[in-house]
Design an enzyme around this catalytic site. Structure first.
Site, PDB file in Angstrom:
ATOM      1  N   LYS A  77      -7.453 -15.482  -0.577  1.00  0.00           N
ATOM      2  CA  LYS A  77      -7.138 -14.705  -1.782  1.00  0.00           C
ATOM      3  C   LYS A  77      -7.945 -15.187  -2.987  1.00  0.00           C
ATOM      4  O   LYS A  77      -8.351 -14.382  -3.824  1.00  0.00           O
ATOM      5  CB  LYS A  77      -5.627 -14.773  -2.070  1.00  0.00           C
ATOM      6  CG  LYS A  77      -4.797 -13.988  -1.060  1.00  0.00           C
ATOM      7  CD  LYS A  77      -5.115 -12.512  -1.155  1.00  0.00           C
ATOM      8  CE  LYS A  77      -4.310 -11.649  -0.218  1.00  0.00           C
ATOM      9  NZ  LYS A  77      -4.697 -10.225  -0.279  1.00  0.00           N
ATOM     10  N   TYR A  81      -4.442 -18.753   3.678  1.00  0.00           N
ATOM     11  CA  TYR A  81      -4.211 -17.465   2.993  1.00  0.00           C
ATOM     12  C   TYR A  81      -4.626 -17.572   1.526  1.00  0.00           C
ATOM     13  O   TYR A  81      -5.290 -16.679   0.983  1.00  0.00           O
ATOM     14  CB  TYR A  81      -2.728 -17.113   3.112  1.00  0.00           C
ATOM     15  CG  TYR A  81      -2.327 -15.809   2.486  1.00  0.00           C
ATOM     16  CD1 TYR A  81      -2.672 -14.594   3.068  1.00  0.00           C
ATOM     17  CD2 TYR A  81      -1.563 -15.783   1.319  1.00  0.00           C
ATOM     18  CE1 TYR A  81      -2.282 -13.394   2.500  1.00  0.00           C
ATOM     19  CE2 TYR A  81      -1.165 -14.585   0.745  1.00  0.00           C
ATOM     20  CZ  TYR A  81      -1.524 -13.393   1.335  1.00  0.00           C
ATOM     21  OH  TYR A  81      -1.133 -12.212   0.761  1.00  0.00           O
ATOM     22  N   THR A 123       3.841 -11.961  -7.535  1.00  0.00           N
ATOM     23  CA  THR A 123       4.744 -12.981  -7.040  1.00  0.00           C
ATOM     24  C   THR A 123       5.306 -12.526  -5.680  1.00  0.00           C
ATOM     25  O   THR A 123       4.867 -11.512  -5.131  1.00  0.00           O
ATOM     26  CB  THR A 123       5.871 -13.212  -8.068  1.00  0.00           C
ATOM     27  OG1 THR A 123       6.600 -14.358  -7.682  1.00  0.00           O
ATOM     28  CG2 THR A 123       6.804 -12.006  -8.180  1.00  0.00           C
ATOM     29  N   HIS A 181       8.979 -12.814   5.403  1.00  0.00           N
ATOM     30  CA  HIS A 181       9.273 -13.615   4.215  1.00  0.00           C
ATOM     31  C   HIS A 181      10.777 -13.890   4.146  1.00  0.00           C
ATOM     32  O   HIS A 181      11.567 -13.323   4.894  1.00  0.00           O
ATOM     33  CB  HIS A 181       8.799 -12.884   2.953  1.00  0.00           C
ATOM     34  CG  HIS A 181       7.312 -12.849   2.832  1.00  0.00           C
ATOM     35  ND1 HIS A 181       6.577 -11.737   3.169  1.00  0.00           N
ATOM     36  CD2 HIS A 181       6.422 -13.777   2.424  1.00  0.00           C
ATOM     37  CE1 HIS A 181       5.293 -11.990   2.969  1.00  0.00           C
ATOM     38  NE2 HIS A 181       5.163 -13.220   2.510  1.00  0.00           N
ATOM     39  N   SER A 203      -2.101 -13.193  -4.670  1.00  0.00           N
ATOM     40  CA  SER A 203      -0.774 -13.746  -4.398  1.00  0.00           C
ATOM     41  C   SER A 203      -0.547 -14.955  -5.293  1.00  0.00           C
ATOM     42  O   SER A 203      -1.495 -15.665  -5.653  1.00  0.00           O
ATOM     43  CB  SER A 203      -0.716 -14.183  -2.938  1.00  0.00           C
ATOM     44  OG  SER A 203       0.394 -15.026  -2.726  1.00  0.00           O
ATOM     45  N   SER A 204       0.725 -15.250  -5.577  1.00  0.00           N
ATOM     46  CA  SER A 204       1.041 -16.423  -6.408  1.00  0.00           C
ATOM     47  C   SER A 204       0.704 -17.735  -5.703  1.00  0.00           C
ATOM     48  O   SER A 204       0.632 -18.775  -6.353  1.00  0.00           O
ATOM     49  CB  SER A 204       2.519 -16.405  -6.811  1.00  0.00           C
ATOM     50  OG  SER A 204       3.341 -16.409  -5.660  1.00  0.00           O
ATOM     51  N   CYS A 205       0.473 -17.694  -4.379  1.00  0.00           N
ATOM     52  CA  CYS A 205       0.177 -18.947  -3.675  1.00  0.00           C
ATOM     53  C   CYS A 205      -1.242 -19.431  -3.915  1.00  0.00           C
ATOM     54  O   CYS A 205      -1.631 -20.477  -3.405  1.00  0.00           O
ATOM     55  CB  CYS A 205       0.465 -18.825  -2.184  1.00  0.00           C
ATOM     56  SG  CYS A 205      -0.668 -17.741  -1.340  1.00  0.00           S
ATOM     57  N   GLY A 216       0.819  -1.211   0.000  1.00  0.00           N
ATOM     58  CA  GLY A 216       0.000   0.000   0.000  1.00  0.00           C
ATOM     59  C   GLY A 216       0.850   1.257   0.000  1.00  0.00           C
ATOM     60  O   GLY A 216       0.541   2.236  -0.709  1.00  0.00           O
TER      61      GLY A 216
HETATM   62  O1  GFB Z   1       9.135 -16.265   1.796  1.00  0.00           O
HETATM   63  P1  GFB Z   1       8.736 -17.469   2.546  1.00  0.00           P
HETATM   64  O2  GFB Z   1       8.596 -17.339   4.016  1.00  0.00           O
HETATM   65  O3  GFB Z   1       7.347 -17.995   2.009  1.00  0.00           O
HETATM   66  O4  GFB Z   1       9.783 -18.686   2.343  1.00  0.00           O
HETATM   67  P2  GFB Z   1       6.836 -18.767   0.699  1.00  0.00           P
HETATM   68  C1  GFB Z   1      10.281 -19.111   1.123  1.00  0.00           C
HETATM   69  C2  GFB Z   1      11.280 -20.231   1.299  1.00  0.00           C
HETATM   70  O5  GFB Z   1      12.438 -19.722   1.984  1.00  0.00           O
HETATM   71  C3  GFB Z   1      10.871 -21.494   2.035  1.00  0.00           C
HETATM   72  C4  GFB Z   1      12.905 -20.663   2.929  1.00  0.00           C
HETATM   73  O6  GFB Z   1      11.361 -22.624   1.322  1.00  0.00           O
HETATM   74  C5  GFB Z   1      11.627 -21.371   3.373  1.00  0.00           C
HETATM   75  O7  GFB Z   1      11.926 -22.626   3.960  1.00  0.00           O
HETATM   76  N1  GFB Z   1      13.654 -19.980   3.993  1.00  0.00           N
HETATM   77  C6  GFB Z   1      14.963 -20.176   4.299  1.00  0.00           C
HETATM   78  C7  GFB Z   1      13.184 -19.064   4.858  1.00  0.00           C
HETATM   79  N2  GFB Z   1      15.319 -19.445   5.349  1.00  0.00           N
HETATM   80  C8  GFB Z   1      14.234 -18.727   5.712  1.00  0.00           C
HETATM   81  C9  GFB Z   1      14.019 -17.785   6.757  1.00  0.00           C
HETATM   82  O8  GFB Z   1      14.888 -17.452   7.563  1.00  0.00           O
HETATM   83  N3  GFB Z   1      12.769 -17.221   6.816  1.00  0.00           N
HETATM   84  C10 GFB Z   1      11.764 -17.562   5.925  1.00  0.00           C
HETATM   85  N4  GFB Z   1      10.575 -16.960   6.019  1.00  0.00           N
HETATM   86  N5  GFB Z   1      11.956 -18.496   4.957  1.00  0.00           N
HETATM   87  C11 GFB Z   1       4.745 -17.392   1.307  1.00  0.00           C
HETATM   88  C12 GFB Z   1       3.352 -17.807   1.611  1.00  0.00           C
HETATM   89  O9  GFB Z   1       5.299 -18.562   0.867  1.00  0.00           O
HETATM   90  O10 GFB Z   1       4.886 -16.446   0.281  1.00  0.00           O
HETATM   91  C13 GFB Z   1       2.400 -16.718   1.528  1.00  0.00           C
HETATM   92  O11 GFB Z   1       3.349 -18.477   2.852  1.00  0.00           O
HETATM   93  C14 GFB Z   1       2.619 -15.784   0.379  1.00  0.00           C
HETATM   94  O12 GFB Z   1       1.124 -17.251   1.474  1.00  0.00           O
HETATM   95  C15 GFB Z   1       4.039 -15.382   0.248  1.00  0.00           C
HETATM   96  O13 GFB Z   1       2.151 -16.353  -0.828  1.00  0.00           O
HETATM   97  C16 GFB Z   1       4.300 -14.526  -0.957  1.00  0.00           C
HETATM   98  O14 GFB Z   1       7.316 -18.146  -0.572  1.00  0.00           O
HETATM   99  O15 GFB Z   1       7.091 -20.223   0.816  1.00  0.00           O
END
Ligand code: GFB
Length: 314
Positions: free
Chosen positions: A146, A142, A170, A185, A113-115, A22
């Site tokens: 969406k 989520y 994405t 993230h 979202s791409s998810c 936003g």
């Molecule tokens: O960005 P992320 O948390 O979400 O994680 P998603 C992406 C990948 O990064 C996963 C790895 O394979 C995690 O295991 N990863 C490695 C980590 N180290 C880390 C860390 O320290 N922190 C985090 N957070 N991840 C989300 C969705 O999915 O993306 C939502 O849950 C949404 O719904 C969003 O769509 C855009 O990309 O997996």
């Protein structure tokens, strides 16, 4: 009421203006010269409360709405706060979309979202892959919220003729991102973890999962440009993927961030943490055909956010 989307006096409500998306949309609109942007903090307007939202639309009657308000987070937050991710997102979308229709908002852009796409959908993800298979379990609540938002826009268009459109970004990063290691993230988490490892001379830095999943990352300023472009030019029911069309593995992302930060220690992988979807690369043919392309290269984008935030971790 103005019907011209380029009328700089158009009254525009940006829902979620304090969030990363936003706030980027508000910056973009201001840079274009729009002067009648309305925003409300959560304390001023609770978007999960239907009567507050209806009263707000009744009073303000915004001509355009960017629906960027959402409860968001990384894989751990999505998987932990499952009820909140479903309930709060459903309520915000339903309330804002319904109120926009009730009060004759001439155009609304909903951000998904791409998810939303099935976990095992063919890559790159085409828009028509929606609802063709099971979702990734860690973010199913989520994603379902969406998908409901997309369907609200589609059905209000179909039944009532409302000009409501949807964009599916994405994975995003940029100014205003969340750096809390539990709820963020991956990209901001890696920036913070790798920066702290460098500052503390740690031999290794522990990351989640196996490092093999692939992700695509878009700078939020590119997304904001896509949003205003769609608001100005696109008036159709089909939702539109927004991405770069390029992805890399989490391990490759970590290596890029190590180079940017100047960290030379080891990466270790905590495989008790989930990987999530193996890959979610957007097919961006539709948005390219509509005249928008991503412009900010990933390395350059990460360098700029790192320069802006690194002082905050010290
Ligand atoms: O960005 P992320 O948390 O979400 O994680 P998603 C992406 C990948 O990064 C996963 C790895 O394979 C995690 O295991 N990863 C490695 C980590 N180290 C880390 C860390 O320290 N922190 C985090 N957070 N991840 C989300 C969705 O999915 O993306 C939502 O849950 C949404 O719904 C969003 O769509 C855009 O990309 O997996």
């Amino acid at each position: 009421m103005s019907q011209n989307p380029l009328d700089l006096e158009t009254k525009i409500f940006v829902a979620g203006h304090r969030g990363m998306v936003g706030s980027a949309i508000v910056r973009r609109l201001k840079s274009q010269g729009f002067s009648n942007i309305i925003t409300r903090t959560r304390d001023e307007l609770d978007l999960t409360n239907q009567s507050e939202v209806l009263d707000f639309f009744d009073r303000e009657k915004p001509e355009q709405v960017y629906l960027a308000a959402a409860k968001v987070g990384g894989i751990h937050a999505n998987n932990t706060f499952r009820a909140q991710f479903l309930y709060e997102n459903l309520m915000m979308e339903a309330n804002v979309i319904h109120a926009a229709w009730r009060h004759q908002t001439s155009k609304l852009l909903f951000l998904g979202s791409s998810c939303i796409y099935p976990k095992m959908a063919a890559q790159p993800l085409v828009e028509d892959a929606l609802l063709t298979g099971p979702l990734e379990p860690t973010n199913e609540p989520y994603a379902i919220a969406k998908i409901a938002g997309i369907k609200l826009c589609e059905t209000y268009r179909h039944q009532y003729g409302a000009n409501f459109i949807s964009a599916m970004p994405t994975n995003l990063y940029g100014p205003g991102d969340n750096y809390d290691l539990e709820t963020s993230h991956v990209l901001p988490a890696l920036i913070r973890k790798i920066h702290v490892a460098k500052e503390t001379d740690a031999n290794e830095v522990q990351l989640w999962g196996t490092g093999s999943p692939k992700r695509e990352f878009l700078h939020v300023d590119d997304l904001a440009r896509a949003c205003t472009h769609l608001m100005e030019t696109y008036n159709e029911a089909p939702w539109v993927n927004i991405g770069t069309g390029q992805d890399l593995s989490i391990k490759e992302l970590a290596e890029m961030i190590c180079e940017i930060v100047g960290y030379q220690g080891q990466l270790s992988w905590d495989t008790s943490k989930p990987d999530g979807t193996p890959r979610k690369l957007m097919d961006v043919s539709r948005v390219h055909g509509l005249g928008w392309k991503a412009e900010i290269p990933l390395r350059q984008g990460i360098e700029s956010v790192y320069a802006a935030v690194k002082g905050e971790f010290e």
